[in-house]
Design a protein around this motif. Structure first.
Motif, PDB file in Angstrom:
ATOM      1  N   LYS A 221      31.386   6.747  26.553  1.00  0.00           N
ATOM      2  CA  LYS A 221      30.061   7.327  26.800  1.00  0.00           C
ATOM      3  C   LYS A 221      29.757   8.441  25.811  1.00  0.00           C
ATOM      4  O   LYS A 221      28.618   8.603  25.372  1.00  0.00           O
ATOM      5  CB  LYS A 221      29.965   7.847  28.235  1.00  0.00           C
TER       6      LYS A 221
ATOM      7  N   ALA B   3      26.614   8.730  23.313  1.00  0.00           N
ATOM      8  CA  ALA B   3      25.748   9.917  23.336  1.00  0.00           C
ATOM      9  C   ALA B   3      25.629  10.546  21.949  1.00  0.00           C
ATOM     10  O   ALA B   3      24.554  11.029  21.573  1.00  0.00           O
ATOM     11  CB  ALA B   3      26.273  10.933  24.335  1.00  0.00           C
ATOM     12  N   SER B   4      26.712  10.504  21.173  1.00  0.00           N
ATOM     13  CA  SER B   4      26.697  11.100  19.834  1.00  0.00           C
ATOM     14  C   SER B   4      26.057  10.190  18.794  1.00  0.00           C
ATOM     15  O   SER B   4      25.812  10.608  17.667  1.00  0.00           O
ATOM     16  CB  SER B   4      28.121  11.436  19.391  1.00  0.00           C
TER      17      SER B   4
END
Length: 66
Positions: free
Chosen positions: A29, A33-34
């Motif tokens: 995750k 997200a990055s």
């Protein structure tokens, strides 16, 4: 047609990608997200195309050579 009715997934869930890469769900995750691991939002769910997993692996392999 064969008697094997299993289908190859067209895309993966975050949990499936975590398992494929040998990562925990939290790390997977975080990669999403990055932006390191590409994904798309399909309703309430995140989906990752198999080629995006391949792209991530290739990118990491290239980075390890430098």
């Amino acid at each position: 047609m064969t008697s094997d009715s299993r289908l190859t997934p067209r895309w993966y869930t975050t949990a499936q990608v975590a398992e494929l890469l040998g990562f925990g769900l939290y790390k997977t995750k975080a990669l999403i997200a990055s932006g390191e691991l590409r994904s798309l939002k399909d309703g309430r769910y995140r989906r990752i195309l198999p080629e995006w997993v391949d792209d991530y692996v290739k990118q990491r392999a290239e980075e390890s050579r430098t």
